[in-house]
Enzyme design. Structure first.
Site, short mmCIF file in Angstrom:
data_model
loop_
_atom_site.label_atom_id
_atom_site.label_comp_id
_atom_site.label_asym_id
_atom_site.label_seq_id
_atom_site.Cartn_x
_atom_site.Cartn_y
_atom_site.Cartn_z
N HIS A 107 0.82 -1.21 0.00
CA HIS A 107 0.00 0.00 0.00
C HIS A 107 0.86 1.27 0.00
O HIS A 107 1.85 1.36 0.70
CB HIS A 107 -0.90 0.08 1.25
CG HIS A 107 -1.32 -1.23 1.81
ND1 HIS A 107 -2.46 -1.87 1.40
CD2 HIS A 107 -0.75 -2.04 2.74
CE1 HIS A 107 -2.58 -3.01 2.06
NE2 HIS A 107 -1.56 -3.14 2.88
N SER B 93 5.65 0.42 8.52
CA SER B 93 4.91 1.49 7.85
C SER B 93 5.56 2.85 8.10
O SER B 93 6.20 3.08 9.13
CB SER B 93 3.46 1.51 8.34
OG SER B 93 2.82 0.30 8.02
#
EC number: 2.7.7.23
Length: 456
Positions: free
Chosen positions: A363, A405
């Site tokens: 993502h 992330s």
């Protein structure tokens, strides 16, 4: 007739006033390339010894766009008709060769039809491509006597009886170079338009006792010309429908053939599925059992067996090994490479980067100028900071690395195999093997904190 003894002349001097464009008419694209390039390609496939391109308007732009060194450029400074255009090219004709005349704004002419035309040309005579129309208004009529072609009369010069003829001239013909040069020298502009008509050579040939053999194209669309954008869009849809039909018959499953665009070449394996609104540009090679989702654009890509490209992904100059998954909404720019089983998810962009076997970038990440090993996890929001304002630098990530992330890797930098980078880390120095790296500000808790209140 031997193709080694043939030259082709392509007339491309028209301005294209009805296109309402600064771009020369013949450079307007059809199926992803200039319409005149389709004609040039056909001439090359015929094995023409020479291809003469007669140009006028936009000469510099034409030369900068059509960079094939095999073209011989012939200037028509004044546009005084098709006969005048051929007169400019005539000094380049050899006496012992046949000369095929084509048009840069008639892009769908097929090699098969041209081969039949050349084969039908009588010895010393003319091969002429004609069609029959229900409404021939505006076109030059084929005049016959005892079923033999004896001349062509333009619509504006035709009498009432001649205007009832429904066989019309397409303008495409082939004749011997020596004869053609002589007939071109005999043309005059004594007609309603005040132009030199190439069609007048038909009557001159007949007067010389030469036979004119008429041939019809396989499809009417082959000889349809382009004078405006409506006609261009019509030919685009005809071309795309023909390509879709060929692919379907070759075993490619187009889920909506009317919404598929081929703007190049598609080389494919078996059991391919392509959803609606997919665009193929350049040369794209698909292995077996590849699935392409709706709205994808693929340009100059190689896609391995069992890959799936999810909707609205854009891939250019990318190479995917087998069993890769991409998208939706992914972008693979030139130099992107995925090893077997790699995954690139939504809103991930790759450029000059390799993602190793089984590695995943799921993502919202940018991977540029990077070498990423096998079984690597790239967390959401990861950025390879490859540009320092002047130069690009490389990021190297070893096998088995876990990138948390919101990580920034400031290149040049390398990460050793098996290491873990904690979420929110900015990496500015090389990381060894099997290390845990984090670079966060310490989290602070302030009890009873009151946000500022706006004054009323």
């Amino acid at each position: 007739m031997s193709n080694s003894a043939m030259s082709v002349v392509i007339l491309a001097a028209g301005k294209g006033t009805r296109m309402y464009s600064d771009l020369p008419k013949v450079l307007h694209p059809l199926a992803g390339k200039p319409m005149v390039q389709h004609v040039i390609d056909a001439a090359m496939k015929l094995g023409a010894k020479n291809v003469h391109l007669v140009y006028g308007h936009g000469g510099d732009l034409l030369k900068n766009t059509l960079t094939d060194g095999a073209l011989n450029w012939v200037l028509q400074a004044e546009q005084l008709g098709t006969g005048h255009a051929m007169q400019q090219a005539a000094p380049h004709f050899a006496d012992d060769e046949d000369v095929l005349m084509l048009y840069g704004d008639v892009p769908l002419i097929s090699v098969d039809t041209l081969q039949r035309l050349m084969a039908a040309k009588p010895q010393g005579g003319i091969g002429l491509l004609t069609v029959k129309l229900a409404d021939p208004s505006g076109y030059g009529r084929i005049v016959r006597e005892n079923d033999q072609v004896v001349g062509i009369v333009e619509h504006k010069d035709a009498n009432e009886a001649q205007r009832q003829i429904n066989e019309i001239n397409t303008g495409i013909l082939v004749a011997n170079g020596r004869d053609l040069k002589r007939w071109l020298g005999m043309l005059n502009n004594d007609n309603a338009q005040g132009e030199f008509y190439i069609t007048d050579i038909i009557a001159l040939a007949h007067a010389d006792g030469k036979k004119i053999e008429a041939v019809h194209p396989s499809r009417l669309s082959e000889v349809e010309g382009v004078n405006n954008r409506l006609q261009l869009s019509r030919l685009e849809r005809i071309y795309q429908a023909e390509q879709s039909e060929k692919l379907l018959l070759a075993g490619v499953m187009l889920l909506d053939p009317a919404r598929f665009d081929l703007r190049g070449e598609l080389v494919h394996g078996r059991d391919i599925s392509i959803d609606a609104n997919v665009i193929i540009e350049g040369t794209v090679k698909l292995g077996d059992r590849v699935k392409i989702g709706a709205g994808c654009v693929l340009k100059n890509c190689v896609i391995g067996d069992d890959c799936e490209i999810s909707p609205y992904s854009v891939l250019e100059d990318a190479v995917l090994a087998a069993e890769c998954t991409v998208g939706p909404f992914a972008r693979l720019r030139p130099g992107a490479e995925l090893a077997v089983g790699a995954h690139v998810g939504n809103f991930v962009e790759m450029k000059k980067a390799r993602l190793g076997k089984g590695s995943k970038a799921g993502h919202l990440s940018y991977l540029g100028d990077a070498e990423i090993g096998d079984d690597v996890n790239i967390g959401a929001g990861t950025i390879t900071c490859n540009y320092d304002g002047a130069n690009k630098h490389k990021t190297i990530i070893g096998d088995g690395v876990f990138v948390g992330s919101d990580t920034q890797l400031v290149a040049p930098v390398s990460v050793g195999k098996g290491s873990t980078i904690a979420a929110g880390t900015t990496v500015t120095r090389d990381i060894g093997e099997d290390e845990l790296v984090l670079s966060r500000v310490k989290q602070v808790h302030i009890q009873g904190w009151q946000r500022p209140v706006k004054k009323k």
